[in-house]
Design a protein around this motif. Structure first.
Motif, PDB file in Angstrom:
ATOM      1  N   VAL A 183      42.473  37.189  27.783  1.00  0.00           N
ATOM      2  CA  VAL A 183      42.989  36.016  28.760  1.00  0.00           C
ATOM      3  C   VAL A 183      42.517  36.338  30.081  1.00  0.00           C
ATOM      4  CG1 VAL A 183      44.833  34.578  29.519  1.00  0.00           C
ATOM      5  CG2 VAL A 183      44.952  35.474  27.283  1.00  0.00           C
ATOM      6  N   THR A 184      41.304  35.902  30.652  1.00  0.00           N
ATOM      7  CA  THR A 184      40.634  36.446  31.540  1.00  0.00           C
ATOM      8  C   THR A 184      41.560  36.109  32.965  1.00  0.00           C
ATOM      9  OG1 THR A 184      38.478  35.859  30.604  1.00  0.00           O
ATOM     10  CG2 THR A 184      38.565  36.188  32.985  1.00  0.00           C
ATOM     11  N   THR A 185      41.799  37.093  33.684  1.00  0.00           N
ATOM     12  CA  THR A 185      42.613  36.810  34.756  1.00  0.00           C
ATOM     13  C   THR A 185      41.890  37.662  35.993  1.00  0.00           C
ATOM     14  OG1 THR A 185      44.460  37.216  33.472  1.00  0.00           O
ATOM     15  CG2 THR A 185      44.898  37.645  35.843  1.00  0.00           C
ATOM     16  N   VAL A 186      41.667  36.935  36.915  1.00  0.00           N
ATOM     17  CA  VAL A 186      40.462  37.571  38.169  1.00  0.00           C
ATOM     18  C   VAL A 186      41.185  37.521  39.358  1.00  0.00           C
ATOM     19  CG1 VAL A 186      38.457  36.496  36.875  1.00  0.00           C
ATOM     20  CG2 VAL A 186      39.210  35.387  38.587  1.00  0.00           C
ATOM     21  N   LEU A 187      40.688  38.553  40.269  1.00  0.00           N
ATOM     22  CA  LEU A 187      41.399  38.604  41.413  1.00  0.00           C
ATOM     23  C   LEU A 187      40.755  37.540  42.467  1.00  0.00           C
ATOM     24  CD1 LEU A 187      43.027  39.993  43.399  1.00  0.00           C
ATOM     25  CD2 LEU A 187      41.022  41.756  43.913  1.00  0.00           C
ATOM     26  N   ALA A 188      41.782  36.784  42.959  1.00  0.00           N
ATOM     27  CA  ALA A 188      41.152  35.578  43.511  1.00  0.00           C
ATOM     28  C   ALA A 188      40.828  35.728  45.282  1.00  0.00           C
ATOM     29  CB  ALA A 188      42.108  34.262  43.657  1.00  0.00           C
ATOM     30  N   VAL A 189      39.762  36.726  45.532  1.00  0.00           N
ATOM     31  CA  VAL A 189      39.386  36.891  46.871  1.00  0.00           C
ATOM     32  C   VAL A 189      37.839  36.490  47.169  1.00  0.00           C
ATOM     33  CG1 VAL A 189      40.833  38.870  47.126  1.00  0.00           C
ATOM     34  CG2 VAL A 189      38.597  39.251  46.292  1.00  0.00           C
TER      35      VAL A 189
END
Length: 359
Positions: free
Chosen positions: A111-117
């Motif tokens: 469940v792809t979870t990426v850092l939103a920067v």
């Protein structure tokens, strides 16, 4: 100092390299990138258990640490494999440790979870997002793998929030990159519902700092892999290409250029794994070594890319030639999560001042 891998780490790199060679040879990668298809590789990477390598077993990972993650990043860069979703997720993982179920969903189920920067900034540099306590509003440009993500970890005013992408208050707008093996997208939040990650201000800052150091190591490793592949490709080409009836690889100037690329590769490898081990163990010199790795290795890979293209000539930049995949990869790595200049500034900030001798 030369860093030596353990037997287990060397075996891991060899097995992953073999798997990547079979799964995504250059012609397959070009087909995927032509079609804008990153999903085929991502599904295989998750399905065959590679996604969780280097992550804690208690969070659903396969075990290992940052050295193993760096080995994976090096091989992904060497193959020009579509790896934005993996990298963005590995940067989000320090924050997700406070939400074990979300971490397990990421590592075990993909469940792809990426850092939103912003992809061009060092993580922790701030964002334009605000909150009313229950929802988030604002815009974050050029987020790595945002178009591939199902969840985002969003920094807001010293805190971190988990946002589900599939809701009315979230808009993802992909942006084109010259390096088609990675993706970025603008994230717009308009009253998006969010779950506060249970970390206080100091813990959130620590998670972002760790994300920054991990970004430095993993992007540098990717650049090293691309640089290694460009060296191999260039040596092979110069032994085949002939002028005046002899291979151009026999010319002294060509030999010198290839030798300089080799020196860059070998020095980068020593820097990288020492830095990865230090950051993984949270040693006192970790910030300095991470900054040195990002600044020096990515700059070296960019210079090596220019040398490789010069030795190939114009054919090296054509879509049908493999070199352009790694050339573009190395050029993006230079700017990804902070340019060498930004990381040199961080390096300088952490070095003690030494007084000059008085005459």
């Amino acid at each position: 100092m030369r860093w030596e891998l353990s037997a287990e780490q060397a075996d891991f790199r060899s097995v992953l390299a073999d798997w990547l060679a079979q799964t995504c040879p250059a012609e397959t990668v070009r087909d995927w990138l032509d079609a804008g298809d990153h999903g085929t590789f991502e599904e295989r990477f998750v399905g065959e258990g590679w996604f969780g390598v280097g992550a804690p077993e208690e969070l659903g990972g396969e075990g290992g640490g940052l050295v193993e993650l760096a080995l994976a990043a090096e091989e992904l860069g060497r193959s020009a494999a579509p790896s934005s979703a993996w990298l963005g997720s590995m940067l989000a993982l320090p924050a997700l440790a406070a939400l074990p179920e979300a971490a397990k969903a990421l590592l075990a189920d993909g469940v792809t979870t990426v850092l939103a920067v912003p992809a061009g900034q060092v993580p922790g540099s701030g964002s334009g997002v605000t909150t009313d306590g229950a929802s988030l509003t604002g815009r974050i440009p050029t987020v790595l793998a945002a178009s591939r993500a199902r969840r985002l970890v969003v920094p807001v005013n010293g805190a971190l929030h988990l946002v589900e992408v599939d809701q009315p208050g979230v808009r993802i707008t992909p942006r084109a990159l010259t390096d088609r093996s990675r993706t970025v997208a603008d994230v717009e939040l308009d009253g998006a519902r969010a779950l506060a990650i249970p970390l206080d201000g100091a813990e959130s800052a620590q998670a972002l700092e760790l994300a920054a150091r991990r970004a430095a190591i993993l992007v540098a490793a990717d650049a090293l892999g691309a640089m290694e592949r460009m060296l191999d490709t260039t040596v092979e080409y110069t032994l085949q290409r002939k002028q005046f009836g002899v291979p151009i690889g026999s010319f002294q100037a060509v030999k010198h250029a290839a030798a300089e690329m080799l020196v860059k590769v070998e020095s980068a490898r020593s820097i990288l794994y020492l830095a990865a081990a230090s950051v993984g163990a949270d040693e006192g010199d970790a910030p300095v070594l991470a900054a040195a790795a990002k600044a020096q290795i990515c700059a070296a890979a960019s210079a090596a890319a220019d040398s490789a293209l010069t030795l190939h000539g114009a054919i090296g930049y054509t879509w049908e030639h493999d070199l352009q995949l790694y050339y573009k990869r190395a050029k993006l790595d230079v700017e990804l999560f902070g340019s060498p200049g930004l990381w040199n500034d961080r390096l300088a900030d952490r070095l003690a001042l030494v007084p000059t001798a008085q005459g």
